[in-house]
Design an enzyme around this catalytic site. Sequence first.
Site, PDB file in Angstrom:
ATOM      1  N   ARG A 243      56.266  55.300 -72.647  1.00 27.25           N
ATOM      2  CA  ARG A 243      55.111  54.543 -73.124  1.00 27.25           C
ATOM      3  C   ARG A 243      54.839  53.370 -72.181  1.00 27.25           C
ATOM      4  O   ARG A 243      55.684  53.007 -71.365  1.00 27.25           O
ATOM      5  CB  ARG A 243      55.370  54.015 -74.551  1.00 27.25           C
ATOM      6  CG  ARG A 243      55.386  55.102 -75.602  1.00 27.25           C
ATOM      7  CD  ARG A 243      55.775  54.570 -76.976  1.00 27.25           C
ATOM      8  NE  ARG A 243      57.198  54.224 -77.047  1.00 27.25           N
ATOM      9  CZ  ARG A 243      57.789  53.739 -78.132  1.00 27.25           C
ATOM     10  NH1 ARG A 243      57.091  53.528 -79.233  1.00 27.25           N
ATOM     11  NH2 ARG A 243      59.080  53.471 -78.125  1.00 27.25           N
TER      12      ARG A 243
ATOM     13  N   GLU B 244      57.042  44.037 -84.518  1.00 29.65           N
ATOM     14  CA  GLU B 244      57.465  44.580 -85.816  1.00 29.65           C
ATOM     15  C   GLU B 244      57.436  43.575 -86.956  1.00 29.65           C
ATOM     16  O   GLU B 244      57.597  43.957 -88.118  1.00 29.65           O
ATOM     17  CB  GLU B 244      58.859  45.223 -85.718  1.00 29.65           C
ATOM     18  CG  GLU B 244      60.027  44.262 -85.583  1.00 29.65           C
ATOM     19  CD  GLU B 244      60.331  43.847 -84.161  1.00 29.65           C
ATOM     20  OE1 GLU B 244      61.358  43.179 -83.963  1.00 29.65           O
ATOM     21  OE2 GLU B 244      59.549  44.187 -83.245  1.00 29.65           O
TER      22      GLU B 244
ATOM     23  N   TYR C  15      58.015  44.967 -78.915  1.00 26.49           N
ATOM     24  CA  TYR C  15      58.988  45.201 -79.989  1.00 26.49           C
ATOM     25  C   TYR C  15      60.307  44.538 -79.598  1.00 26.49           C
ATOM     26  O   TYR C  15      60.721  44.608 -78.434  1.00 26.49           O
ATOM     27  CB  TYR C  15      59.241  46.702 -80.200  1.00 26.49           C
ATOM     28  CG  TYR C  15      58.130  47.430 -80.911  1.00 26.49           C
ATOM     29  CD1 TYR C  15      57.810  47.130 -82.231  1.00 26.49           C
ATOM     30  CD2 TYR C  15      57.403  48.428 -80.274  1.00 26.49           C
ATOM     31  CE1 TYR C  15      56.791  47.797 -82.893  1.00 26.49           C
ATOM     32  CE2 TYR C  15      56.384  49.111 -80.927  1.00 26.49           C
ATOM     33  CZ  TYR C  15      56.085  48.790 -82.235  1.00 26.49           C
ATOM     34  OH  TYR C  15      55.073  49.447 -82.884  1.00 26.49           O
TER      35      TYR C  15
ATOM     36  N   LYS D  26      59.109  48.416 -75.492  1.00 27.42           N
ATOM     37  CA  LYS D  26      60.465  48.280 -76.040  1.00 27.42           C
ATOM     38  C   LYS D  26      61.056  46.912 -75.703  1.00 27.42           C
ATOM     39  O   LYS D  26      60.574  46.192 -74.835  1.00 27.42           O
ATOM     40  CB  LYS D  26      61.375  49.388 -75.480  1.00 27.42           C
ATOM     41  CG  LYS D  26      61.060  50.763 -76.025  1.00 27.42           C
ATOM     42  CD  LYS D  26      61.085  50.821 -77.554  1.00 27.42           C
ATOM     43  CE  LYS D  26      62.459  50.640 -78.141  1.00 27.42           C
ATOM     44  NZ  LYS D  26      62.448  50.633 -79.630  1.00 27.42           N
TER      45      LYS D  26
ATOM     46  N   HIS E 171      63.225  43.946 -82.425  1.00 30.02           N
ATOM     47  CA  HIS E 171      64.287  44.459 -83.314  1.00 30.02           C
ATOM     48  C   HIS E 171      65.599  43.702 -83.090  1.00 30.02           C
ATOM     49  O   HIS E 171      66.626  44.264 -82.698  1.00 30.02           O
ATOM     50  CB  HIS E 171      64.497  45.961 -83.097  1.00 30.02           C
ATOM     51  CG  HIS E 171      63.287  46.800 -83.391  1.00 30.02           C
ATOM     52  ND1 HIS E 171      62.805  46.975 -84.670  1.00 30.02           N
ATOM     53  CD2 HIS E 171      62.450  47.483 -82.583  1.00 30.02           C
ATOM     54  CE1 HIS E 171      61.728  47.750 -84.631  1.00 30.02           C
ATOM     55  NE2 HIS E 171      61.488  48.060 -83.373  1.00 30.02           N
TER      56      HIS E 171
ATOM     57  N   ASP F 256      66.394  51.512 -85.369  1.00 32.20           N
ATOM     58  CA  ASP F 256      65.983  50.315 -84.609  1.00 32.20           C
ATOM     59  C   ASP F 256      66.467  49.035 -85.279  1.00 32.20           C
ATOM     60  O   ASP F 256      66.684  48.021 -84.619  1.00 32.20           O
ATOM     61  CB  ASP F 256      64.454  50.256 -84.493  1.00 32.20           C
ATOM     62  CG  ASP F 256      63.952  50.913 -83.217  1.00 32.20           C
ATOM     63  OD1 ASP F 256      64.747  51.053 -82.286  1.00 32.20           O
ATOM     64  OD2 ASP F 256      62.771  51.285 -83.162  1.00 32.20           O
TER      65      ASP F 256
END
Length: 371
Positions: free
Chosen positions: A15, A118, A94, A75, A96, A270
Site C-alpha cells: 500500500r 486508528e 496507523y 503502516k 497501533h 494489530d
Amino acid sequence: MLIGCPKEIKNHEYRVGLTPASVRELTSRGHQVLVQTQAGAAIGLSDEQYIAAGAQIAPDAASIFAKAEMIVKVKEPQPQECAMLREGQILYTYLHLAPDPEQTAALVKSGAICIAYETVTGPGGGLPLLAPMSEVAGRMSIQAGAAHLEKSKGGMGVLLGGVPGVAPAHVVVIGAGVVGSHALQMAVGLGARVTVLDKNVDRLRQLDLVFGNRICTQYSNVQSVEEAVLAADLVIGGVLIPGAAAPKLVTRSMVSRMKKGAVVVDVAIDQGGCFETSHATTHADPTFVVDGVVHYCVANMPGAVARTSTFALNNATIGHAVALADKGWKQALIDNPHLCAGLNVAQGHLTYEAVARDLGYEYVPAEALFN
C-alpha cells in the site's frame, strides 16, 4: 507545507500513503509533495502519474524524512524510520501503539507529532479512518479462513459452504463491529453456518433484521464464547477497544479443546490479538499451529489486496491530511476534536489515555500542548 510519502518497508506491504489523486488534492492547494520513487509501483501507480499530479520524486526515504514537514504513511514506522523522525515533524499513519512499547518509546524520543489513523473519531461515533481497512480485513478473514481449512494448508479439509447432502462449515464471528459484520456477510454469501457474538444487543438486533435466520446471534459472555468456539470450524476474532490492547476473549484452554484442524483468524492482532495463543505473523509466513488449531494472525491483512486497500484508505484519510497541511497540526486539532482524538504522541508526551495506561506512561491531554 512540504509533505512526504515514503515507500512502505514492512514485510509484503504494497500500500502507499498517498495516491496520485490525493497528491493532486494537496498540490492544488499550494502544498508541495515529495514521493519516494516506486512508492506505488507494486499496485500500478507509476512515478509518472505522481509527477502529473504535481509531486516531486525523491530517490530514497532518507531524503523525504530529512525535508518533509509531514510524513504520510500506511503502516507504523519501522525502527529505521523512527530514527529518521525529528522534533516537530508530523507523522500521519496507523500506529497501533498499545501492544508495541518499542515503537512508542522511539516516537516519544523523536519529539514528533504522531497522529494515528486508528483513533481518529467520526461525527456519528465510530472510527472512520480505521473502518475501510476493517471492511477489507473482515472480508479477507473469510477468504483466508476458507483457504486454510483446506487440508493442504493444515486445516481439517472442510469446504466452507458444504455441498448438497454435506453440512457447511460452522463459522463463529466474535465481535459484530465493522470487521465482524463484513466477515459474516462474506460467510453467509459462501453458504456457511454463521454464529455472531457481541455484547451490544442493539447491534445484534440490527444484524438479525438484515440476515434473519441465515445467522445465529448470541450475547457474548465467557460461557457463550467457549461453547461457540468449541463447536466452530472457523473462528474470526474482530474485537476492538479503540486505542487499547484487545481483550483476550479466547483462552489457551479453549484453543486446546477446539476441533483439530480448525482455523482461527485474529483480525485484532494489530492491537495484540483477542486469542491468548496469538502472535503477529506476516504474509510471507502467515500461519502457525497451536494444539492442532491453525492460527492466521497477519498484522497487515489488507496489504494483500493493496490496490483496493490504498484507494479505500485514501478516501478516508485525505480530508484530514489537507486540514493538517492547510492549518498546521495545532490549529487543525483545535478546530476538529475528532482529528484531535488521533493524536497519540506529541513533543515527547503520550496524549492518548488508553495507550498511556496500557504502557505505563504519564497521560498528557492534547489540549495541554496547544498553548
